[in-house]
Scaffold this active site. Sequence first.
Site, PDB file in Angstrom:
ATOM      1  N   GLY A  58      58.906  39.465  47.344  1.00  0.00           N
ATOM      2  CA  GLY A  58      60.074  38.705  46.912  1.00  0.00           C
ATOM      3  C   GLY A  58      61.230  38.703  47.889  1.00  0.00           C
ATOM      4  N   TYR A  79      58.175  27.012  50.691  1.00  0.00           N
ATOM      5  CA  TYR A  79      59.385  26.200  50.614  1.00  0.00           C
ATOM      6  C   TYR A  79      59.314  25.179  49.484  1.00  0.00           C
ATOM      7  CZ  TYR A  79      60.645  28.227  55.127  1.00  0.00           C
ATOM      8  OH  TYR A  79      60.961  29.089  56.147  1.00  0.00           O
TER       9      TYR A  79
END
Length: 145
Positions: free
Chosen positions: A91, A127
């Site tokens: 993360g 992304y």
Amino acid sequence: MLREATIDDAPRIWELILELAEYERLMHLVTGSAEKLREDIAKGTCEISLAVDEDTIVGYALRFRTYSTFKTQSGTWLEDLYIQPTHRGKGLGKALLQHVLQVAEGRIDGRVEWAVLDWNVSAIEFYKAMGADLVDDWRLCRVTL
């Protein structure tokens, strides 16, 4: 943990920049130095957010200011977003990108932009998952001085 870089972080960030250049198969384009990066951090030429794991810098997001004439509004260019391979999947990349977006939003920027290599499928998917749109009808142009 995330924190903003200081000039003292320049040597470690430079090591990570070299790792990124090697990963992207672009070492032949590297002409900078840790000392020049240190100077640019001190001058505010760029801003760097760091991902830190147990007091070790394991990733970074380097950004700088842009301007859109169409929007007549400032923006942010994300030059690099890099997490060392051994620290991916925790993360940290997501946290860094969210931080960059929050900083830009706080500045009332019109947009955050960056480039991604077309072969880097994992980055493209990351992304997209973060809400980014790929702008296929524009091509990056460059003049190296």
